[in-house]
Design a protein around this motif. Structure first.
Motif, PDB file in Angstrom:
ATOM      1  N   ARG A 139     -20.526   2.003  -3.650  1.00  0.00           N
ATOM      2  CA  ARG A 139     -20.813   2.161  -1.769  1.00  0.00           C
ATOM      3  C   ARG A 139     -21.058   0.572  -1.686  1.00  0.00           C
ATOM      4  NH1 ARG A 139     -22.469   5.879   1.429  1.00  0.00           N
ATOM      5  NH2 ARG A 139     -23.060   7.310   0.380  1.00  0.00           N
ATOM      6  N   GLY A 140     -21.585  -0.473  -2.423  1.00  0.00           N
ATOM      7  CA  GLY A 140     -21.553  -1.313  -1.870  1.00  0.00           C
ATOM      8  C   GLY A 140     -19.497  -2.337  -2.050  1.00  0.00           C
ATOM      9  N   PHE A 141     -19.732  -2.337  -2.808  1.00  0.00           N
ATOM     10  CA  PHE A 141     -18.111  -2.382  -2.461  1.00  0.00           C
ATOM     11  C   PHE A 141     -16.958  -1.873  -1.520  1.00  0.00           C
ATOM     12  CE2 PHE A 141     -18.415  -4.184  -7.037  1.00  0.00           C
ATOM     13  CZ  PHE A 141     -17.987  -5.574  -7.498  1.00  0.00           C
ATOM     14  N   LYS A 142     -17.844  -1.076  -1.690  1.00  0.00           N
ATOM     15  CA  LYS A 142     -16.777  -0.353  -0.216  1.00  0.00           C
ATOM     16  C   LYS A 142     -17.365  -0.854   1.120  1.00  0.00           C
ATOM     17  CE  LYS A 142     -14.048   3.139  -1.047  1.00  0.00           C
ATOM     18  NZ  LYS A 142     -12.687   2.643  -0.593  1.00  0.00           N
ATOM     19  N   ILE A 143     -18.617  -0.911   1.255  1.00  0.00           N
ATOM     20  CA  ILE A 143     -19.117  -1.400   2.549  1.00  0.00           C
ATOM     21  C   ILE A 143     -18.242  -3.217   2.708  1.00  0.00           C
ATOM     22  CG2 ILE A 143     -21.135  -2.410   3.985  1.00  0.00           C
ATOM     23  CD1 ILE A 143     -22.591   0.068   2.329  1.00  0.00           C
ATOM     24  N   ASN A 144     -18.600  -3.700   1.475  1.00  0.00           N
ATOM     25  CA  ASN A 144     -18.293  -5.260   1.250  1.00  0.00           C
ATOM     26  C   ASN A 144     -16.751  -5.556   2.208  1.00  0.00           C
ATOM     27  OD1 ASN A 144     -20.630  -6.116   1.320  1.00  0.00           O
ATOM     28  ND2 ASN A 144     -20.676  -6.541  -0.634  1.00  0.00           N
ATOM     29  N   HIS A 145     -15.790  -4.429   1.456  1.00  0.00           N
ATOM     30  CA  HIS A 145     -14.403  -4.419   2.068  1.00  0.00           C
ATOM     31  C   HIS A 145     -14.785  -3.797   3.124  1.00  0.00           C
ATOM     32  CE1 HIS A 145     -14.480  -5.582  -2.329  1.00  0.00           C
ATOM     33  NE2 HIS A 145     -13.440  -6.065  -1.892  1.00  0.00           N
ATOM     34  N   HIS A 146     -15.148  -3.437   4.095  1.00  0.00           N
ATOM     35  CA  HIS A 146     -14.912  -2.737   5.297  1.00  0.00           C
ATOM     36  C   HIS A 146     -14.385  -1.273   5.137  1.00  0.00           C
ATOM     37  CE1 HIS A 146     -16.880  -5.875   7.276  1.00  0.00           C
ATOM     38  NE2 HIS A 146     -16.193  -6.409   5.811  1.00  0.00           N
ATOM     39  N   GLU A 147     -13.970  -0.355   3.999  1.00  0.00           N
ATOM     40  CA  GLU A 147     -13.477   0.161   3.898  1.00  0.00           C
ATOM     41  C   GLU A 147     -13.582   1.820   3.404  1.00  0.00           C
ATOM     42  OE1 GLU A 147     -11.337  -1.891  -0.293  1.00  0.00           O
ATOM     43  OE2 GLU A 147     -12.197   0.152  -0.602  1.00  0.00           O
ATOM     44  N   LYS A 148     -13.287   3.236   3.880  1.00  0.00           N
ATOM     45  CA  LYS A 148     -13.922   4.143   4.048  1.00  0.00           C
ATOM     46  C   LYS A 148     -14.932   4.662   3.147  1.00  0.00           C
ATOM     47  CE  LYS A 148     -13.903   8.233   6.991  1.00  0.00           C
ATOM     48  NZ  LYS A 148     -12.795   9.137   7.581  1.00  0.00           N
ATOM     49  N   TYR A 149     -15.942   5.095   3.169  1.00  0.00           N
ATOM     50  CA  TYR A 149     -16.288   5.947   2.012  1.00  0.00           C
ATOM     51  C   TYR A 149     -18.462   6.118   2.810  1.00  0.00           C
ATOM     52  CZ  TYR A 149     -18.920   6.578  -2.138  1.00  0.00           C
ATOM     53  OH  TYR A 149     -19.620   7.604  -3.376  1.00  0.00           O
ATOM     54  N   HIS A 150     -18.324   4.908   3.361  1.00  0.00           N
ATOM     55  CA  HIS A 150     -19.793   4.461   3.400  1.00  0.00           C
ATOM     56  C   HIS A 150     -20.120   5.749   4.397  1.00  0.00           C
ATOM     57  CE1 HIS A 150     -23.637   3.262   4.185  1.00  0.00           C
ATOM     58  NE2 HIS A 150     -23.529   3.145   4.912  1.00  0.00           N
ATOM     59  N   LYS A 151     -21.640   6.373   5.076  1.00  0.00           N
ATOM     60  CA  LYS A 151     -21.838   7.145   6.021  1.00  0.00           C
ATOM     61  C   LYS A 151     -23.359   7.000   6.476  1.00  0.00           C
ATOM     62  CE  LYS A 151     -17.802   9.951   6.001  1.00  0.00           C
ATOM     63  NZ  LYS A 151     -17.003  10.113   7.302  1.00  0.00           N
TER      64      LYS A 151
END
Length: 151
Positions: A139-151
């Motif tokens: 989740r942290g990598f997804k957030i840092n790469h501004h990619e959809k996953y985190h809600k």
């Protein structure tokens, strides 16, 4: 970048192994993940925690940046953890997370750690803690790469 997770205890249940494998596969897009499983000692042995601690420490190199997962330490939201993860990778290329067994971690391991973190005030099995840690790193990598996953 590399993440190493040193964990006391094996994942015995297929569904937990599948979850661990899935998050490790997802993380491969961002970083290399190595998981070292250390056999849990019999908790009736008077020095079980110290024996586990010696095995953990033997898997840690002198220059490793070590994060011990323990109770009553710093907690992060997912967004804060993502920022923390990014900051750490700006300073070091490898992070080593340590998850104790049912007895927790001995003082020699927490003393060696550069930081101690708490996943939650809730109590989880050490097997579930590994899955939660992998998911939060992903989740942290997804957030840092501004990619959809985190809600």
């Amino acid at each position: 970048m590399k993440i190493k997770i040193i964990a006391i205890g094996m994942l015995k249940e297929k569904y937990l192994k599948d979850m661990s494998d899935e998050y490790t596969k997802r993380l491969s897009k961002y970083t290399k993940v190595e998981i070292i499983e250390i056999k849990e000692e019999n908790d009736t042995h008077p020095n079980a925690k110290e024996i586990e601690g010696k095995k953990i420490l033997s898997s840690i190199k002198p220059k490793d940046y070590v994060i011990a997962l323990t109770l009553n330490k710093k907690e992060y939201t997912s967004e804060e953890f993502a920022t923390w993860l990014n900051d750490k990778f700006m300073k070091t290329s490898e992070l080593v997370f340590v998850i104790g067994g049912s007895l927790g971690l001995c003082n020699s391991v927490t003393n060696r750690a550069n930081e101690c973190l708490t996943l939650s005030k809730l109590t989880f099995t050490h097997q579930m803690s590994r899955i939660i840690l992998l998911e939060q790193i992903y989740r942290g990598f997804k957030i840092n790469h501004h990619e959809k996953y985190h809600k």
